[in-house]
Design an enzyme around this catalytic site. Structure first.
Site, PDB file in Angstrom:
ATOM      1  N   HIS A  58       0.861  -1.185   0.000  1.00 37.13           N
ATOM      2  CA  HIS A  58       0.000   0.000   0.000  1.00 37.13           C
ATOM      3  C   HIS A  58       0.897   1.235   0.000  1.00 37.13           C
ATOM      4  O   HIS A  58       1.609   1.486   0.966  1.00 37.13           O
ATOM      5  CB  HIS A  58      -0.914   0.009   1.228  1.00 37.13           C
ATOM      6  CG  HIS A  58      -1.874  -1.149   1.265  1.00 37.13           C
ATOM      7  ND1 HIS A  58      -3.105  -1.104   0.663  1.00 37.13           N
ATOM      8  CD2 HIS A  58      -1.755  -2.390   1.806  1.00 37.13           C
ATOM      9  CE1 HIS A  58      -3.726  -2.269   0.842  1.00 37.13           C
ATOM     10  NE2 HIS A  58      -2.929  -3.060   1.530  1.00 37.13           N
ATOM     11  N   ARG A  60      -0.459   4.327  -0.787  1.00 33.56           N
ATOM     12  CA  ARG A  60      -1.355   5.387  -0.296  1.00 33.56           C
ATOM     13  C   ARG A  60      -1.553   6.572  -1.239  1.00 33.56           C
ATOM     14  O   ARG A  60      -2.527   7.296  -1.100  1.00 33.56           O
ATOM     15  CB  ARG A  60      -0.898   5.909   1.068  1.00 33.56           C
ATOM     16  CG  ARG A  60      -0.765   4.870   2.159  1.00 33.56           C
ATOM     17  CD  ARG A  60      -2.058   4.133   2.414  1.00 33.56           C
ATOM     18  NE  ARG A  60      -2.003   3.319   3.635  1.00 33.56           N
ATOM     19  CZ  ARG A  60      -2.752   2.260   3.842  1.00 33.56           C
ATOM     20  NH1 ARG A  60      -3.605   1.848   2.908  1.00 33.56           N
ATOM     21  NH2 ARG A  60      -2.665   1.573   4.969  1.00 33.56           N
ATOM     22  N   ASN A  90      -6.578   0.713  -3.079  1.00 31.83           N
ATOM     23  CA  ASN A  90      -7.432   1.470  -2.142  1.00 31.83           C
ATOM     24  C   ASN A  90      -6.831   2.835  -1.816  1.00 31.83           C
ATOM     25  O   ASN A  90      -6.477   3.148  -0.688  1.00 31.83           O
ATOM     26  CB  ASN A  90      -7.719   0.667  -0.872  1.00 31.83           C
ATOM     27  CG  ASN A  90      -6.468   0.214  -0.150  1.00 31.83           C
ATOM     28  OD1 ASN A  90      -5.377   0.191  -0.704  1.00 31.83           O
ATOM     29  ND2 ASN A  90      -6.627  -0.164   1.107  1.00 31.83           N
ATOM     30  N   ASP A 150      -8.579  -5.185  -2.293  1.00 34.32           N
ATOM     31  CA  ASP A 150      -7.980  -5.415  -0.983  1.00 34.32           C
ATOM     32  C   ASP A 150      -8.311  -4.291  -0.007  1.00 34.32           C
ATOM     33  O   ASP A 150      -8.253  -3.112  -0.337  1.00 34.32           O
ATOM     34  CB  ASP A 150      -6.462  -5.544  -1.086  1.00 34.32           C
ATOM     35  CG  ASP A 150      -5.834  -5.856   0.256  1.00 34.32           C
ATOM     36  OD1 ASP A 150      -6.111  -6.933   0.797  1.00 34.32           O
ATOM     37  OD2 ASP A 150      -5.102  -5.000   0.777  1.00 34.32           O
ATOM     38  N   HIS A 177      -9.236 -10.470  -1.149  1.00 33.11           N
ATOM     39  CA  HIS A 177      -9.142 -10.225   0.291  1.00 33.11           C
ATOM     40  C   HIS A 177     -10.273 -11.033   0.927  1.00 33.11           C
ATOM     41  O   HIS A 177     -11.435 -10.623   0.883  1.00 33.11           O
ATOM     42  CB  HIS A 177      -9.311  -8.721   0.549  1.00 33.11           C
ATOM     43  CG  HIS A 177      -9.410  -8.332   1.991  1.00 33.11           C
ATOM     44  ND1 HIS A 177      -8.441  -7.602   2.624  1.00 33.11           N
ATOM     45  CD2 HIS A 177     -10.377  -8.557   2.922  1.00 33.11           C
ATOM     46  CE1 HIS A 177      -8.801  -7.393   3.882  1.00 33.11           C
ATOM     47  NE2 HIS A 177      -9.975  -7.961   4.088  1.00 33.11           N
ATOM     48  N   HIS A 230      -2.929 -12.425   1.834  1.00 32.09           N
ATOM     49  CA  HIS A 230      -2.643 -12.574   3.273  1.00 32.09           C
ATOM     50  C   HIS A 230      -3.406 -13.715   3.967  1.00 32.09           C
ATOM     51  O   HIS A 230      -4.151 -13.492   4.923  1.00 32.09           O
ATOM     52  CB  HIS A 230      -2.866 -11.245   4.017  1.00 32.09           C
ATOM     53  CG  HIS A 230      -4.105 -10.484   3.654  1.00 32.09           C
ATOM     54  ND1 HIS A 230      -5.354 -11.044   3.560  1.00 32.09           N
ATOM     55  CD2 HIS A 230      -4.259  -9.156   3.382  1.00 32.09           C
ATOM     56  CE1 HIS A 230      -6.217 -10.112   3.247  1.00 32.09           C
ATOM     57  NE2 HIS A 230      -5.581  -8.964   3.129  1.00 32.09           N
ATOM     58  N   ASP A 303       2.046  -6.832   2.605  1.00 31.51           N
ATOM     59  CA  ASP A 303       0.857  -6.059   2.988  1.00 31.51           C
ATOM     60  C   ASP A 303       1.290  -4.803   3.756  1.00 31.51           C
ATOM     61  O   ASP A 303       0.683  -4.415   4.755  1.00 31.51           O
ATOM     62  CB  ASP A 303      -0.124  -6.884   3.813  1.00 31.51           C
ATOM     63  CG  ASP A 303      -1.489  -6.217   3.975  1.00 31.51           C
ATOM     64  OD1 ASP A 303      -1.727  -5.197   3.297  1.00 31.51           O
ATOM     65  OD2 ASP A 303      -2.308  -6.690   4.789  1.00 31.51           O
ATOM     66  N   HIS A 307       0.369   3.922   8.292  1.00 32.34           N
ATOM     67  CA  HIS A 307      -0.638   4.812   8.876  1.00 32.34           C
ATOM     68  C   HIS A 307       0.074   5.932   9.632  1.00 32.34           C
ATOM     69  O   HIS A 307       1.117   5.699  10.254  1.00 32.34           O
ATOM     70  CB  HIS A 307      -1.545   4.065   9.852  1.00 32.34           C
ATOM     71  CG  HIS A 307      -2.456   3.070   9.195  1.00 32.34           C
ATOM     72  ND1 HIS A 307      -3.493   3.436   8.366  1.00 32.34           N
ATOM     73  CD2 HIS A 307      -2.481   1.716   9.248  1.00 32.34           C
ATOM     74  CE1 HIS A 307      -4.122   2.352   7.943  1.00 32.34           C
ATOM     75  NE2 HIS A 307      -3.524   1.307   8.452  1.00 32.34           N
TER      76      HIS A 307
END
Length: 428
Positions: A58, A60, A90, A150, A177, A230, A303, A307
């Site tokens: 990810h 972002r 995403n 995902d 997912h 995952h 994965d 954050h």
């Protein structure tokens, strides 16, 4: 580009050899090599692997640049020994159109630290209601071949079937997912004794296993390619093993944290351990390691889920799910799989480079360390042991479950098509 001579490296963990890089390619592999004017890297018995490939990252960007950007994420990838990553869809806006995937692809080319292959969304807005522009994303400059919602499960069986049918036309793959949403409403951690003791909403193994069981049957019916993201339970392993015995075209990945950590860590209420799917039991961890060793699970994928501080430094229930993983993945695999004798370094190269590149169609990556091949390489000091210090991460985020933990191994050099992206542990 200048020549580079890597001297005395253990190629895929074997006997020490020299590797000569000339421009973007490996020119020679052998003993006693020399090259006039070449930059010499004294490997001193370090392990030389093909550049790692992460099928599940990810980054972002666009939309959550406070967590990560393509630049910072690819710098983290280079630090971890990766030369190619697949960026999940995403983002904000969602990567469900040719325009968005091309934006991510171009940002990756501009960063220069590793190749970025965008993953396209299966459904518009990740809403699970209408197929996204799968064909247009595949035909775009980004040449998308992997599609995933995902973060959310494609829980509608008809939509999942249509997606599998659509990507079959161009050899694509749907990466699922596996999370039945009704069975995980309010879930905070693995369902079991520990969740009952802590009073946290349980996330049952069957929520993952039921979706995998449905989807391998759909893949068999359609005759299409399916990839399971995952995978985290012993039951899921058995379903994948059964599907492969039937000749169903399914592959699966496991994350490093599911090979090392268990639900017992949640007793600390430290949100660093909050992840989707959740940390499972010791029995699950053993099953995942054994399945990765015997090939039932095909690959390791990080994965990597960055954050910002405020989304993790809060009470457990409010915290976001996810962990950063690009910069610690190889160390965790060394501890859980190599030092336990379950995998040798050649098998690590298979699980973390050759096979993920093949699944995702990452041309030029996951290639043998041999003359004439692209010089996508990573050099690992396997004798190193040290504590994880997130303050030194190249990632923009610091949400690691390994802070202060001693892990083995350290990537010292990474080369992308002959160009050093990491030298002596420092980004170039």
């Amino acid at each position: 580009m200048s020549k580079i001579l890597i001297r005395g490296a253990r190629v895929l963990g074997g006997e020490p050899q020299d590797v000569l890089i000339d421009g973007e390619l490996i020119a020679a592999v052998g003993t006693g090599l020399s090259a006039e004017g070449a930059e010499v890297i004294e490997a001193g018995g370090k392990v030389l692997l093909p550049g790692l490939v992460d099928l599940h990252t990810h980054l972002r960007e666009p939309g959550r640049e406070d967590s990560e950007t393509v630049l910072t994420g690819t710098r983290a990838a280079a630090s971890g020994g990766f030369t190619a990553v697949f960026a999940m869809a995403n983002t904000f806006p969602v990567a469900d159109t040719a325009g968005v995937v091309e934006q991510v692809w171009r940002l990756g080319k501009e960063s220069g630290y590793c190749d970025v292959r965008p993953i396209g969304a299966v459904t518009v807005g990740l809403e699970g209601k209408k197929l996204a522009e799968l064909g247009a994303m595949h035909d775009s400059a980004a040449e998308v071949s992997v599609f995933s919602d995902d973060g959310k499960c494609v829980d509608d069986a008809v939509i999942m079937r249509r997606a599998l049918e659509y990507v079959k036309a161009f050899g694509g793959v749907v990466a699922q997912h596996a999370q039945e949403p009704r069975l995980t409403e309010g879930a905070q951690m693995n369902e079991g004794v520990v969740s009952a003791e802590l009073g946290l909403g349980g996330w049952p193994a069957v929520a993952e296993e039921s979706i995998i069981a449905r989807d391998v049957l759909l893949a068999e019916h359609v005759g299409s390619r399916l990839h399971i993201c995952h995978l985290s339970t012993a039951g899921s392993v058995e379903i994948i093993r059964w599907a492969k015995s039937r000749g169903i075209d399914v592959t699966a990945e496991v994350c490093p944290h599911h090979l090392l950590l268990t639900e017992e860590m949640v007793r600390t209420y430290n949100p660093a351990y909050k992840v989707n799917p959740p940390l499972r039991t010791e029995r699950d961890v053993r099953a995942l390691r054994e399945a990765l060793a015997d090939g039932t699970i095909d690959i390791v994928a990080t994965d990597h889920a960055p954050h910002p501080h405020e989304d993790k430094d809060c009470e457990w229930a409010a915290a976001a799910m996810g962990m950063v993983g690009l910069e610690t993945a190889l160390s965790v695999v060394q501890e859980t799989m190599v030092e336990t004798g379950l995998l040798d370094w050649a098998a690590v190269a298979d699980r973390m480079s050759f096979t993920p590149a093949r699944i995702g169609g990452a041309t030029g990556h996951g290639r043998p360390v041999a003359a004439g091949e692209p010089a996508n390489l990573t050099l690992v000091d396997t004798a190193y042991r040290g504590q994880v210090d997130p303050a030194r991460f190249a990632s923009r985020s610091r949400n690691t479950p390994y802070e202060g933990r001693e892990l083995p191994g350290r990537v010292t050099h990474t080369w992308l098509r002959g160009k050093a992206t990491l030298m002596d542990g420092k980004l170039t």
